[in-house]
Design a protein around this motif. Structure first.
Motif, PDB file in Angstrom:
ATOM      1  N   ALA A   2       0.816  -1.206   0.000  1.00  0.00           N
ATOM      2  CA  ALA A   2       0.000   0.000   0.000  1.00  0.00           C
ATOM      3  C   ALA A   2       0.850   1.256   0.000  1.00  0.00           C
ATOM      4  O   ALA A   2       0.441   2.293  -0.541  1.00  0.00           O
TER       5      ALA A   2
ATOM      6  N   GLY B  29       2.735   1.385  -3.628  1.00  0.00           N
ATOM      7  CA  GLY B  29       1.842   1.453  -4.780  1.00  0.00           C
ATOM      8  C   GLY B  29       1.716   0.182  -5.579  1.00  0.00           C
ATOM      9  O   GLY B  29       1.257   0.204  -6.727  1.00  0.00           O
ATOM     10  N   ASP B  30       2.086  -0.961  -4.999  1.00  0.00           N
ATOM     11  CA  ASP B  30       1.921  -2.236  -5.689  1.00  0.00           C
ATOM     12  C   ASP B  30       0.494  -2.747  -5.520  1.00  0.00           C
ATOM     13  O   ASP B  30      -0.137  -2.543  -4.478  1.00  0.00           O
ATOM     14  N   ASP B  31      -0.010  -3.421  -6.557  1.00  0.00           N
ATOM     15  CA  ASP B  31      -1.276  -4.134  -6.450  1.00  0.00           C
ATOM     16  C   ASP B  31      -1.007  -5.542  -5.943  1.00  0.00           C
ATOM     17  O   ASP B  31       0.022  -6.154  -6.264  1.00  0.00           O
TER      18      ASP B  31
ATOM     19  N   ARG C  87       2.359  -9.722  -6.264  1.00  0.00           N
ATOM     20  CA  ARG C  87       2.311  -8.265  -6.133  1.00  0.00           C
ATOM     21  C   ARG C  87       3.069  -7.651  -7.298  1.00  0.00           C
ATOM     22  O   ARG C  87       4.182  -8.036  -7.624  1.00  0.00           O
TER      23      ARG C  87
ATOM     24  N   ARG D 179       2.630  -4.063 -10.370  1.00  0.00           N
ATOM     25  CA  ARG D 179       1.914  -2.834 -10.691  1.00  0.00           C
ATOM     26  C   ARG D 179       1.840  -2.661 -12.195  1.00  0.00           C
ATOM     27  O   ARG D 179       2.718  -3.106 -12.933  1.00  0.00           O
TER      28      ARG D 179
END
Length: 320
Positions: free
Chosen positions: A58, A61-63, A106, A108
């Protein structure tokens, strides 16, 4: 390998503070520094314990994605092993008689697209790919990287936790910080002096950077532990479909269960995923028919015991 109460207490101590000095751990456990150092070296050499450093997705900025792959039975082990070698995967497990792989990814932007839309679907012998984005973590990961069930008393946990850096603003990363994060991903307890030499800076600078990185969420410490250390040796996957009006309440209730080391809301047909640790199949049955049965708004439940963990948070266990 045999484990005693000192081993279990050491594991619990490192789950509270992965970089706690052996001296401090020894004081809390009531043993000598040499005993703690010797036990840690033995557990690490046996691949029963490893501290690894990560960044909070979080914050950077990783999904986060929860991925399920259905494979041809004769290919699942090889595919799981290949996935475990990727830097951005974790918790790669075989379930469903060995024909299905479950794991966490994980990434982005284009990195996630490349993996989920191109590489995995085109991999020979993968029959089906399902990927659900993690929407909210109720418990686990960077937020609570410590065990709920361990050998330490609450007072001992507090004595260790008081030295963990308090939350603060995330620092702006420079080359030294990035080098430190790379080193800690390999060994979360890497000595300060060794990291200072590797980064070409001073030990005091490394200590300051570590404090700031941990406070800002750019570094958290996870602990990979063999299940044999505790009595909770059966790990299972749990997928729940919960009515939207009850999703948050059910997730928070699930997060409070001592059997649950990880719980999150995910996109998809099932909207909650959790990892569950119990003593055996009978313990899992009791858990499902009591605690899970009491959760609000649950419409469907799917469970799958883990047959083999191929990769934990950061440790790859190659399939022989």
């Amino acid at each position: 390998m045999e484990f005693d109460e000192i081993d279990r207490a050491l594991v619990h101590a490192l789950q509270v503070d992965g970089r706690a000095p052996f001296r401090r751990v020894a004081e809390v456990l009531g043993v000598s520094d040499q005993t703690v150092a010797r036990r840690y070296a033995r557990l690490r050499a046996a691949r029963a314990l490893r501290v690894v450093g990560f960044s909070d997705p979080a914050v950077v900025g990783d999904d986060q994605w929860h991925v399920r792959l259905r494979c041809a039975p004769d290919a699942s082990v090889e595919i799981a092993d290949a996935l475990a070698r990727l830097q951005d995967t974790s918790w790669i497990s075989l379930i469903s008689g060995g024909s299905e792989i479950v794991g966490a990814l994980r990434a982005r932007g284009r990195s996630a697209d490349e993996m989920l839309l191109h590489r995995l679907p085109r991999t020979p012998r993968i029959l089906d790919v399902s990927a659900q984005e993690v929407l909210h973590v109720f418990y686990g990961g960077a937020r609570e990287p410590f065990t709920k069930q361990g050998a330490l008393t609450e007072e001992q946990v507090q004595r260790l936790a008081e030295h963990v850096p308090a939350p603060g603003p995330a620092p702006r990363l420079d080359d030294v910080d990035r080098h430190l994060l790379d080193l800690l991903r390999v060994d979360g307890r890497a000595p300060v002096e060794d990291m200072a030499r590797a980064c070409g800076t001073s030990a005091s600078t490394v200590r300051r950077r570590l404090h700031d990185l941990r406070a800002g969420g750019l570094l958290y410490l996870d602990v990979d532990v063999t299940p044999e250390v505790s009595d909770l040796r059966l790990r299972s996957m749990l997928w729940l479909t919960v009515a939207p009006a009850h999703l948050d309440a059910a997730g928070r209730a699930l997060a409070a269960h001592p059997e649950v080391p990880f719980a999150a809301a995910i996109a998809g047909r099932a909207n909650i995923y959790a990892s569950v640790a119990t003593t055996d199949a009978a313990g899992l049955y009791r858990y499902l028919t009591t605690r899970v049965a009491a959760l609000p708004g649950v419409q469907t439940v799917e469970t799958a015991p883990v047959i083999r963990t191929v990769k934990a948070a950061g440790t790859h266990y190659p399939v022989r």
